[in-house]
Design a protein around this motif. Structure first.
Motif, PDB file in Angstrom:
ATOM      1  N   MET A 138       0.808  -1.265  -0.099  1.00 62.60           N
ATOM      2  CA  MET A 138       0.237   0.254   0.324  1.00 62.60           C
ATOM      3  C   MET A 138       1.324   1.231  -0.302  1.00 62.60           C
ATOM      4  O   MET A 138       0.640   2.622  -0.854  1.00 62.60           O
ATOM      5  CB  MET A 138      -1.295  -0.131   1.381  1.00 62.60           C
ATOM      6  N   PHE A 140       4.012   1.996  -1.189  1.00 70.03           N
ATOM      7  CA  PHE A 140       4.442   2.188  -2.433  1.00 70.03           C
ATOM      8  C   PHE A 140       3.475   2.148  -3.684  1.00 70.03           C
ATOM      9  O   PHE A 140       3.803   3.434  -4.325  1.00 70.03           O
ATOM     10  CB  PHE A 140       5.509   0.235  -2.984  1.00 70.03           C
ATOM     11  N   LEU A 189       4.113  -2.790  -9.119  1.00 71.12           N
ATOM     12  CA  LEU A 189       5.827  -2.746  -7.885  1.00 71.12           C
ATOM     13  C   LEU A 189       5.157  -3.756  -6.335  1.00 71.12           C
ATOM     14  O   LEU A 189       6.138  -4.846  -6.409  1.00 71.12           O
ATOM     15  CB  LEU A 189       6.009  -1.606  -7.643  1.00 71.12           C
ATOM     16  N   LEU A 193       7.198  -6.910  -5.019  1.00 69.47           N
ATOM     17  CA  LEU A 193       7.808  -6.892  -3.607  1.00 69.47           C
ATOM     18  C   LEU A 193       7.213  -7.346  -3.155  1.00 69.47           C
ATOM     19  O   LEU A 193       7.484  -8.689  -2.828  1.00 69.47           O
ATOM     20  CB  LEU A 193       7.353  -5.636  -2.918  1.00 69.47           C
ATOM     21  N   ILE A 195       6.188 -10.772  -4.179  1.00 69.31           N
ATOM     22  CA  ILE A 195       6.479 -11.921  -4.550  1.00 69.31           C
ATOM     23  C   ILE A 195       7.751 -11.920  -3.896  1.00 69.31           C
ATOM     24  O   ILE A 195       8.100 -13.385  -3.446  1.00 69.31           O
ATOM     25  CB  ILE A 195       6.535 -11.774  -5.900  1.00 69.31           C
ATOM     26  N   SER A 239      11.471 -10.372 -12.270  1.00 70.70           N
ATOM     27  CA  SER A 239      11.982  -9.614 -12.165  1.00 70.70           C
ATOM     28  C   SER A 239      11.911  -8.252 -12.560  1.00 70.70           C
ATOM     29  O   SER A 239      11.337  -7.102 -12.688  1.00 70.70           O
ATOM     30  CB  SER A 239      12.686  -9.344 -10.336  1.00 70.70           C
ATOM     31  N   VAL A 243      10.298  -4.792 -13.564  1.00 70.45           N
ATOM     32  CA  VAL A 243      10.660  -3.349 -13.384  1.00 70.45           C
ATOM     33  C   VAL A 243      10.584  -2.416 -14.740  1.00 70.45           C
ATOM     34  O   VAL A 243      10.660  -1.475 -14.820  1.00 70.45           O
ATOM     35  CB  VAL A 243      12.251  -3.653 -12.366  1.00 70.45           C
TER      36      VAL A 243
ATOM     37  N   LEU B  34      -3.382   1.519   8.367  1.00 71.93           N
ATOM     38  CA  LEU B  34      -2.399   1.514   8.904  1.00 71.93           C
ATOM     39  C   LEU B  34      -2.181   1.738  10.223  1.00 71.93           C
ATOM     40  O   LEU B  34      -1.267   1.298  11.023  1.00 71.93           O
ATOM     41  CB  LEU B  34      -2.026   2.484   8.330  1.00 71.93           C
ATOM     42  N   VAL B 118      18.405   2.860 -14.401  1.00 68.45           N
ATOM     43  CA  VAL B 118      17.593   1.268 -14.825  1.00 68.45           C
ATOM     44  C   VAL B 118      18.423  -0.075 -14.575  1.00 68.45           C
ATOM     45  O   VAL B 118      17.869  -0.756 -13.225  1.00 68.45           O
ATOM     46  CB  VAL B 118      16.661   1.139 -15.412  1.00 68.45           C
ATOM     47  N   LEU B 122      18.333  -2.378 -11.260  1.00 69.57           N
ATOM     48  CA  LEU B 122      17.255  -3.846 -11.279  1.00 69.57           C
ATOM     49  C   LEU B 122      18.197  -4.072 -10.758  1.00 69.57           C
ATOM     50  O   LEU B 122      16.741  -5.218 -10.118  1.00 69.57           O
ATOM     51  CB  LEU B 122      18.022  -3.936 -12.899  1.00 69.57           C
ATOM     52  N   TRP B 125      15.822  -4.547  -7.241  1.00 66.97           N
ATOM     53  CA  TRP B 125      14.360  -5.049  -7.523  1.00 66.97           C
ATOM     54  C   TRP B 125      14.187  -6.474  -7.395  1.00 66.97           C
ATOM     55  O   TRP B 125      13.261  -7.380  -7.867  1.00 66.97           O
ATOM     56  CB  TRP B 125      13.571  -4.169  -8.584  1.00 66.97           C
ATOM     57  N   THR B 126      15.436  -7.078  -7.710  1.00 66.17           N
ATOM     58  CA  THR B 126      15.036  -8.696  -7.543  1.00 66.17           C
ATOM     59  C   THR B 126      15.217  -9.806  -6.053  1.00 66.17           C
ATOM     60  O   THR B 126      15.368  -8.657  -5.369  1.00 66.17           O
ATOM     61  CB  THR B 126      16.528  -9.371  -9.031  1.00 66.17           C
ATOM     62  N   ASN B 127      15.226 -11.139  -5.844  1.00 63.77           N
ATOM     63  CA  ASN B 127      14.557 -11.029  -5.412  1.00 63.77           C
ATOM     64  C   ASN B 127      16.398 -11.665  -4.056  1.00 63.77           C
ATOM     65  O   ASN B 127      17.756 -11.399  -5.069  1.00 63.77           O
ATOM     66  CB  ASN B 127      14.741 -13.192  -5.204  1.00 63.77           C
TER      67      ASN B 127
END
Lengths: 257, 293
Positions: A138, A140, A189, A193, A195, A239, A243, B34, B118, B122, B125-127
């Motif tokens: 939420m 993000f 996103l 996130l 996952i 991913s 992105v 929240l 980017v 990158l 944003w990967t695991n």
């Protein structure tokens, strides 16, 4: 403008540093040999082994249930919150509350939720992970949508109001269509996130309902196998795609920096 | 034609009602969520710090200050200080590598700028586990780094590259470097190039221009970047566990163990509060420096 040549050294070093482990991992996932470290030729063998792993399949299903559910919830709540914070209040306290989940250490959020679920005597399972992931998803979504809102033209909203439209009508007919790309990007996103998220899931999942990152964590702790290389490669692919798509839909790098 | 017959007062009160309704509809659901799933859990954690642990875990609601005095026990204090040190070293390295990178990205032509940015984001944003795992593959005994060094004849037998503090720092820098580059880039990008030209025209060399123009003006970005790297580094427990050899060496591991192994929730909460306190002090410093800039 002048670009000092000396700066190219740390510049390229950064990219080599960032991508070497990833490239090695992907290469090793196509390894024909038994070793996760030594390359012995091309094969898709480990992808086959991966497909046959029931634990991973179960983790993947759990992960997808949590990601889809929390993304849906986070998208609705985050979008409303972004509009509310941008258009219906000037409170800086509420603004800060909106970004708190994104800046709070995941460990603190994770144990906080663990303690909360225990205190209200809720069982742990996929529902507890789903609700937990919604908290940061939420934040993000709200952040991305708000960037979009600040770029949006407010004169249309004002015109709609002046013509007697209710806030609700203005929102549905004017604001929402303008925000659609931002909402889509925010949702993507939140999904990515969720996952990948490990720490919060680690504290809020039941042992019987591990998500994929929890499965990976236990596999890695017991040692390295080529199978994880294959799984890691697939996750990287997901991913990276998400992105790049998000970047095309919105000014992702801008809204994050 | 009801509109024309409605009095001004009732139009205003209707507008006020619709504004209140708008607030309720837009802010209500998110804020409620929240409050319930963020503020209440945080309040519980903070509240637990003054209570005793139950004999079999859980909490006994009996006031005590012992959790806080236990924090000062060298056993725990050393871990906290050690974590501060590791996180600080990782932050400093990320800054030294990240600043020139961000500086160069900001000078690139528009198209390359986006691609370069980017490309930095990158991996982030990967695991997370996958990225840490990749380092195990790379640094292990028979891994690429060792085998390359052996092929080059630089070493005879594999080095112990894994499971030490240096590996933890490498993992931290690797994981959070993108979070350093982004705010630095934003700060450098905003800088007016004429200021640097003016400095050069007035006779300052590149070093002097950097030290007295570029760096001071991008300081808020530096603070933000440092905060973004330091905060997740300080509380991390996965990197110390997977790359550090699995002993409780950082405060994150200690907190995790209090909750899952020792089942001492009050003390675990106290450690978490100490972690938060450090972060809040840093956040305040950053806000203060941003206001001054």
């Amino acid at each position: 403008m002048r670009r000092p040549r000396l700066l190219y050294v740390p510049f390229w070093a950064t990219y080599v540093f960032l991508y070497t482990p990833i490239v090695v991992l992907v290469a090793m996932s196509f390894n024909a040999g038994e070793s996760p470290y030594v390359y012995e030729g091309f094969s898709l063998e480990w992808y086959g082994v991966l497909a046959g792993n029931a634990g991973i399949r179960e983790g993947l299903v759990n992960t997808l249930i949590v990601a889809v559910g929390s993304t849906a919830l986070a998208t609705v709540l985050g979008t409303l919150l972004a509009v509310g914070l941008a258009r219906h209040t000037r409170s800086r306290v509420l603004d800060a509350l909106g970004v708190l989940p994104a800046v709070l250490p995941d460990l603190v959020l994770g144990i906080g939720l663990l303690v909360f679920y225990a205190t209200i005597k809720s069982t742990l399972g996929l529902h507890s992970v789903l609700l937990a992931h919604t908290v940061f998803g939420m934040a993000f979504v709200a952040a991305v949508v708000r960037t979009r809102l600040t770029h949006a033209d407010t004169s249309l909203e004002e015109a709609s109001r002046d013509l007697g439209a209710t806030p609700f009508t203005t929102f549905v007919r004017i604001t929402l269509p303008q925000l659609a790309p931002g909402i889509g990007a925010g949702a993507l996103l939140a999904f990515t996130l969720s996952i990948d998220e490990f720490v919060i899931a680690f504290f809020t999942a039941a042992p019987t309902t591990p998500t994929l990152p929890i499965v990976i964590y236990s596999m890695v702790r017991f040692g390295v196998t080529p199978e994880i290389n294959a799984l890691a490669t697939l996750l990287l692919l997901v991913s990276f795609t998400a992105v790049i798509v998000t970047q095309r839909m919105t000014r992702l790098t801008e809204s994050l920096s | 034609m009801t509109r024309s017959t409605t009095s001004g007062a009732s139009v205003r009160s209707r507008a006020r009602r619709s504004r209140a309704l708008g607030r309720l509809v837009f802010l209500g659901p998110g804020l409620t969520y929240l409050i319930v799933l963020l503020l209440i859990p945080l309040a519980l954690l903070i509240g637990f710090t003054v209570f005793r642990r139950g004999r079999f875990g859980g909490v006994v609601y009996e006031l005590t200050g012992e959790n806080f005095t236990r924090l000062l026990d060298p056993l725990y204090l050393d871990v906290v200080i050690g974590s501060l040190k590791l996180a600080a070293i990782a932050t400093l390295i990320a800054l030294l590598v990240g600043y020139p990178t961000a500086y160069l990205i900001a000078q690139l032509p528009r198209k390359w700028k986006t691609i370069a940015l980017v490309a930095v984001v990158l991996p982030f944003w990967t695991n997370f586990l996958v990225r840490i795992y990749a380092w195990i593959v790379l640094l292990s005994g028979p891994g690429l780094v060792n085998s390359t060094l052996m092929d080059l004849g630089l070493i005879d037998k594999p080095l112990e590259l894994l499971y030490n503090q240096g590996t933890i720092v490498t993992g931290l820098v690797y994981s959070y470097l993108p979070l350093m580059v982004l705010p630095l880039y934003a700060a450098i990008e905003k800088l007016d190039p004429q200021l640097r030209e003016a400095s050069a025209n007035l006779g300052a060399g590149p070093v002097r221009t950097f030290a007295s123009v570029t760096l001071p003006l991008t300081l808020p970005g530096v603070f933000t970047g440092c905060l973004f790297v330091f905060v997740p580094s300080f509380g991390n427990f996965i990197i110390p566990e997977l790359l550090g050899g699995g002993r409780s060496i950082m405060v994150g591991n200690l907190i995790r163990d209090q909750f899952l192994k020792a089942r001492d929730w009050p003390f675990g909460s106290t450690l978490a509060l100490a972690l938060l306190a450090v972060l809040i002090v840093l956040l305040l410093l950053q806000a203060w420096s941003a206001r001054r800039a």
